[in-house]
Every structure is written in C-alpha cells, then in structure tokens.
Scaffold this active site. Structure first.
Site, PDB file in Angstrom:
ATOM      1  CG  ASP A 155     -42.412  41.160  37.040  1.00  0.00           C
ATOM      2  OD1 ASP A 155     -42.855  41.418  38.172  1.00  0.00           O
ATOM      3  OD2 ASP A 155     -43.132  40.798  36.099  1.00  0.00           O
TER       4      ASP A 155
ATOM      5  CD  GLU B  70     -39.930  44.821  38.668  1.00  0.00           C
ATOM      6  OE1 GLU B  70     -41.084  44.640  39.073  1.00  0.00           O
ATOM      7  OE2 GLU B  70     -39.673  45.386  37.581  1.00  0.00           O
TER       8      GLU B  70
END
Length: 201
Positions: free
Chosen positions: A16, A92
């Site tokens: 992320d 992610e």
C-alpha cells in the site's frame, strides 16, 4: 495458515505504501501548478479499493491465485478471491513482493504502468461521491447521515466500515483505510442503488 495470513497482511501493508509513492511520483510532474489537495484527491481515487480490484482483474489475479492454490485448497482459494477486499489486498501484497525482490525503481515503473488507466480516469473524472449524493438527495428533500459500524486491523493498518443512511434506512455501505474513504465508498454504493431504482421504474 495463521502464519500465512500475518505474512499476507504485512505484505499488503508494505505494498500500500509503495503503491501510494509510485502513483504520487507519476502524478507529480504532470501537475506543476496543482495544489497538494487536488493531487491528494486524484491519488486517493487512483489507488482506491475499486481501482485495485480493476487492476487485479486486468492482471488476472483471480486466475493466478487459483492456479497457485495447493492441491485440495482450490475451493477455499476460489471463495477468497470472490471478495473485492481480498483482490485489492492481493494486488498490494504483489506490489510489496516485487518491491522486496526488484527494488523500488522497477516496481514503481510497473505500478505506474498497471495503474495508468485508473490514474487517467481519476484525472478526467475526479469523483466526490458524497457531494453528488448530497445534491441528489437535496432535490428530493432528503438528507444522508454516515455512521461507522466497524473497525478492524492494527493502528497502522486500520480499516473502517461505514454505512450511509437516508431517513434511517440503509442506502449504502463501504470500507476504506480512513473514515473519509469508507464514507466515499458508502456514498458511491448509495448512488449506484439510486441509479438501479431509477432504471427499474
């Protein structure tokens, strides 16, 4: 299994951060005169859960997860990747794995390329679903209220679940890494439901 889950969540947390930096770097030279606020909004839309799901679909993450599932676990893997949140976190986690293996520069270039359609869409159609929902409801004399109904995850990786309520009835729900993001997702779902109701009448 629990150990794998912790590792997966750790990778998603790292990915992320890499995703945000990579997209920020891709946006920065394009908007020399734009405010930080506008850049933040564009980035938030470009890296949203919905965007990550779109990238997951474009990259065939569902099929890759199924192909990599250990023998006997295909059914569990199939159920997992039916979830948008799992698909988004898989993207992610994949970004983090690439970062650890190949470094930031190569990973950031690949991320910018993979998310280019989402970046372009965010630039062209910067969405503020909460404002749009509020305006549409005001035309009907109605008002929306947002309520956080769930929180999960450690402090550094908190996820919020929020519902949008109109006259006490559920209009939409959404999740996000911040309360604002979850409210935007809830407003987006509420708008989609309104469109469906309009089309059905």
């Amino acid at each position: 299994m629990e150990e794998r889950s912790r590792s997966y969540e750790r990778l998603a947390f790292l990915g992320d951060s890499v995703l945000n930096i990579a997209v920020s770097r891709a946006l920065y030279p394009r908007f020399e005169r734009s405010s930080a606020g506008r850049l933040t909004k564009i980035r938030a839309q470009a890296v949203s859960r919905r965007s990550c799901v779109e990238v997951a679909q474009a990259l065939g993450v569902h099929e890759r997860v199924m192909a990599a599932a250990p023998a006997g676990y295909e059914h569990q893997a199939g159920r997992l990747v039916e979830s948008d949140s799992v698909l988004a976190e898989a993207v992610e986690a994949g970004i983090a794995a690439c970062f650890l293996e190949f470094g930031f520069e190569d990973t950031a270039d690949a991320v910018a390329e993979a998310f280019e359609p989402q970046i372009e869409d965010a630039i062209a159609n910067l969405a503020d679903f909460k404002s749009e929902l509020q305006e549409r409801l005001a035309q009907r004399g109605e008002f929306v209220a947002y309520r956080v109904v769930g929180e999960e995850g450690p402090p550094h990786e908190r996820r919020f679940e929020t519902v949008a309520e109109v006259d006490g009835r559920l209009a939409g729900s959404g999740t996000g890494r911040s309360k604002k993001e979850s409210e935007q997702e809830a407003a987006r779902e509420a708008l989609e439901r309104m469109e469906q109701e309009t089309g059905a009448t």
